[in-house]
Every structure is written in structure tokens, then in C-alpha cells.
Design a protein around this motif. Structure first.
Motif, PDB file in Angstrom:
ATOM      1  N   LYS A 188      35.844  16.041  -2.513  1.00  0.00           N
ATOM      2  CA  LYS A 188      35.540  14.810  -1.766  1.00  0.00           C
ATOM      3  C   LYS A 188      34.035  14.612  -1.643  1.00  0.00           C
ATOM      4  O   LYS A 188      33.579  13.613  -1.102  1.00  0.00           O
ATOM      5  N   GLY A 189      33.267  15.606  -2.110  1.00  0.00           N
ATOM      6  CA  GLY A 189      31.815  15.545  -1.973  1.00  0.00           C
ATOM      7  C   GLY A 189      31.351  16.006  -0.611  1.00  0.00           C
ATOM      8  O   GLY A 189      30.226  15.704  -0.200  1.00  0.00           O
ATOM      9  N   THR A 190      32.182  16.790   0.073  1.00  0.00           N
ATOM     10  CA  THR A 190      31.851  17.290   1.404  1.00  0.00           C
ATOM     11  C   THR A 190      31.402  18.737   1.320  1.00  0.00           C
ATOM     12  O   THR A 190      32.114  19.585   0.764  1.00  0.00           O
ATOM     13  N   GLU A 191      30.223  19.021   1.870  1.00  0.00           N
ATOM     14  CA  GLU A 191      29.757  20.399   1.963  1.00  0.00           C
ATOM     15  C   GLU A 191      30.504  21.082   3.102  1.00  0.00           C
ATOM     16  O   GLU A 191      30.475  20.618   4.243  1.00  0.00           O
ATOM     17  N   LEU A 192      31.167  22.206   2.804  1.00  0.00           N
ATOM     18  CA  LEU A 192      32.025  22.863   3.780  1.00  0.00           C
ATOM     19  C   LEU A 192      31.288  23.928   4.585  1.00  0.00           C
ATOM     20  O   LEU A 192      31.519  24.060   5.780  1.00  0.00           O
ATOM     21  N   TRP A 193      30.428  24.715   3.912  1.00  0.00           N
ATOM     22  CA  TRP A 193      29.655  25.754   4.601  1.00  0.00           C
ATOM     23  C   TRP A 193      28.469  26.174   3.753  1.00  0.00           C
ATOM     24  O   TRP A 193      28.426  25.909   2.557  1.00  0.00           O
ATOM     25  N   ARG A 194      27.493  26.828   4.426  1.00  0.00           N
ATOM     26  CA  ARG A 194      26.300  27.349   3.757  1.00  0.00           C
ATOM     27  C   ARG A 194      26.062  28.777   4.230  1.00  0.00           C
ATOM     28  O   ARG A 194      26.418  29.137   5.358  1.00  0.00           O
ATOM     29  N   ALA A 195      25.450  29.594   3.358  1.00  0.00           N
ATOM     30  CA  ALA A 195      25.124  30.973   3.740  1.00  0.00           C
ATOM     31  C   ALA A 195      23.877  31.418   2.987  1.00  0.00           C
ATOM     32  O   ALA A 195      23.745  31.172   1.789  1.00  0.00           O
TER      33      ALA A 195
END
Length: 388
Positions: free
Chosen positions: A96-103
Motif C-alpha cells: 500500500k506504500g505504507t512504512e510499517l516500522w524502522r530500526a
């Protein structure tokens, strides 16, 4: 599924620009939080006006997640990292083009894997709190690929992630020094003396044991193949560099850059001398390039295409019933059923050519355009309406 690579396109060919990126490594990592941070950020549409987009994704809106490492994926979630001066920043983005998480991780911890425990897709990231190069005190931690929640870890490992899957080894180590982790638990996979771990493929551990290629899953042998019966040398057999675990097949190098393609589930030998292989997620066909030329393997059997392929020809991608082949700086597109040249891009287009990389069965996923990585989403490009 694992990073396959431009002025004008005519008669199905194009010039292809290849750019390699690197990162700067220091001595000791800065202090930063290790756990993934939830994001839920909708990425804005990328400007693709200077690109030639494949016809199969042209109606779709693409985003640009600022990724520098090769992408891995499972289901509808894609994972890679941006390389900064001192740190890597991993991010998971869905179709969907949604960033879910970052690390965040030290800049040398570029080894990562997307694998699975049953129905749970996981991201396994390496880390080191004492070495920016990620060559000392290395640990591995698994996170749910969709939510970023920790599944297990950190677990101490003998060196960086060399893959495929959860296989780790010190730099310049002998093949026998590689260690494999069970993706379900993070515990080391036990093996007798002389066992060599070749890779982990979505929970299936592939080993060389006593003259056999042995695949085990959940502690039980799933299938095995004789090395001598297939003309494979135990010391030469190795995974291809950059191999990933989610395509449903295993590609091994038996020496000189060619080797077998094996069905992950059954152990059936799909091809015995392939130098390139790709799966078309749309048609589920496996395509190989080898001594016999181009072979398409699907439910109907094997179809050897009437296409001349020199040793310099590389299979970049298979998508939507089309094959993307590169020879030197030129790209050409073929029909995967007939082998005939096909139109993969708008006629008369100009700009850098975007090549499919990892696509889902719905035709969504990543593309490479020079040094850019794009992700074609399920968002449809809105047509601009003019005043009449």
C-alpha cells in the motif's frame, strides 16, 4: 525472491545504467535504540517522469523508500535499509506504500534475512554493540516482518550473516565454520562433525552430509540427493551470492558459476546447469538460463524457448509472462511462452529504464532504475483531467 538490475528503448532493447553503493565504516557504533519503532507512514508518490516504467506497473503509483541494500520480501511486505555515514536504517514497507516500522543498526551490519516460522514472516537483523564493522560480538534478532515485534534474540552468532537465510560465519572462515539458526527459535541447528550448512530456506535447513545434499525441516529429513550421482563436488557446492529464501526454489553453484535449481518442497531437480534463475510470481513459472538456453518450467512441464542466449546474457527478471534479459548495457524483453521479442515498455520512451525485481502475485513490488529502488503499490495513478 533476491536484486536484479537506459537512454532509449527500441525494439525491446534499452541501455542499462548500473550503480554500486557503499557505506563508510567506523570503529565503534554510536549509542542508539535497537528496537524497531512503529511508523504507519504513507510514503508519498515518487517522481517517475524521468523513468521508463514497465507496462505491467505503469498504471500504479510508485513510492521510493530510500533503500540502498538489496531488497527481500515475504507476502506483501518488503524490507531493506538506507546506508548512512554511521548507521543503517532498516524499514519495512507494504504494497500500500505504507512504512510499517524502522530500526537502526551499525553501518557494517548489512546482513539481514527475511524468513518464516510457519505462518509468521520474520526479519532477522544482525547487530554489534562494540563494532561498527559488525565483525565482533555479533548478535542476531528476529522480528515479526509486519509489526516489528521481537520474536527471539538477541542471540550470539560466530560472525556476520552470510545466508541464504539464517546462516552466519566469521569473515574468511572455512565453509565448515558456518552456523545455522533455527528461524523458529533462534537456537543453533545441531549437526554432526563434518556437516556443512549451505543455507536456510523458510525453515528448511540445507546441509552437505556424508556425500549427500540433505534438507531437513522441524528436525526431520524432507529430502536428500546424492552428490556423486549428480556429479557435484562437496567442496565446490555453494549457494549463489545474493541468494534469498522465498522463491520456492534453491539455486546452487556447483562450480564455474553454474549449478542445479532444486524445488524447495520436493527436492526435484528443475535444472542441472543454470547460471541464472527467476520465478514469475504472476504465473508461478520458474525460468532458468543455462547451456540449453532459456527454459520455462511450470505445471505444464518444461518449455525450452527458441531464443539464442550467449554466456554474457543475464536473466534480470521474470514478471507478468515476460522475461527481462540483459547483455552488457542492453536490455531486451521476451514473451515467456513463445520466446518472441515483446513490448515491455511504451514505444518511443526515454529516460532510465526501471526493471522489475521482486513482485507479488498481484504484480506489485520493487523495481530498480539505475541506483534508485522503487516500489509499485496498489495505489492507481490519478489521471489529470483537462478543461474542455
Amino acid at each position: 525472491m533476491r536484486n536484479r538490475r537506459m537512454a532509449s528503448l527500441a525494439a525491446g532493447t534499452a541501455t542499462l545504467a548500473l550503480v554500486l553503493s557503499g557505506c563508510s565504516l567506523g570503529d565503534k557504533p554510536d549509542d542508539f535504540d535497537r528496537p524497531p519503532e512503529a511508523s504507519d507512514t504513507e510514503l508519498k508518490a515518487a517522481d517517475t517522469s524521468d523513468l521508463q516504467m514497465p507496462l505491467i506497473v505503469e498504471p500504479l503509483e510508485s513510492v521510493e523508500p530510500d533503500w540502498d541494500l538489496p531488497v527481500q520480501a515475504a507476502g506483501s511486505v518488503f524490507l531493506s535499509a538506507h546506508t548512512g555515514e554511521d548507521t543503517l536504517e532498516y524499514s519495512a514497507v507494504d504494497t500500500k506504500g505504507t512504512e510499517l516500522w524502522r530500526a537502526k543498526r551499525p553501518s557494517g551490519c548489512t546482513g539481514f534475512a527475511v524468513t518464516a516460522d510457519g505462518d509468521t514472516d520474520m526479519a532477522v537483523l544482525t547487530d554489534s554493540e562494540t563494532s561498527t564493522d559488525c565483525d565482533e560480538d555479533v548478535t542476531a534478532t528476529a522480528y515479526d516482518l509486519t509489526t516489528g515485534k521481537k520474536v527471539w534474540g538477541p542471540v550470539g552468532v560466530p560472525g556476520s550473516l552470510c545466508g541464504p537465510g539464517t546462516v552466519f560465519a566469521p569473515e574468511d572462515a572455512s565453509p565448515e565454520e558456518a552456523a545455522a539458526l533455527d528461524p523458529a527459535t533462534g537456537k543453533p541447528v545441531e549437526g554432526a562433525d563434518g556437516v556443512r550448512h549451505l543455507g536456510e530456506y523458510q525453515g528448511l535447513i540445507l546441509d552437505v552430509i556424508d556425500g549427500k545434499l540433505v534438507a531437513t525441516e522441524d528436525g526431520a529429513t524432507r529430502w536428500e540427493l546424492s552428490l556423486s550421482d549428480n556429479g557435484w563436488d562437496a567442496d565446490s557446492l555453494a549457494p549463489f551470492a545474493g541468494s534469498v529464501t522465498g522463491e520456492g526454489f534453491i539455486h546452487l553453484d556447483a562450480g564455474d558459476g553454474v549449478g542445479p535449481v532444486i524445488d524447495r518442497e520436493s527436492g526435484d531437480l528443475l535444472d542441472d546447469d543454470a547460471r541464472g534463475v527467476a520465478r514469475d510470481a504472476n504465473t508461478e513459472a520458474v525460468v532458468t538460463v543455462g547451456k540449453a538456453g532459456i527454459t520455462v518450467i511450470d505445471d505444464l512441464g518444461r518449455n525450452e524457448l527458441p531464443v539464442s542466449v550467449a554466456e554474457s546474457v543475464q536473466l534480470e527478471a521474470a514478471a507478468g509472462g515476460l522475461l527481462y534479459l540483459r547483455e552488457g548495457a542492453k536490455l531486451r524483453v521476451h514473451n515467456a511462452t513463445t520466446g518472441a521479442l515483446a513490448r515491455g515498455y511504451k514505444a518511443g520512451g526515454s529516460g532510465v529504464v526501471a526493471i522489475p525485481d521482486i513482485l507479488t502475485t498481484e504484480g506489485l513490488g520493487t523495481l530498480h532504475a539505475g541506483d534508485r529502488t522503487l516500489l509499485a503499490t496498489d495505489r492507481v495513478v490519478e489521471e489529470e483531467s483537462g478543461e474542455g
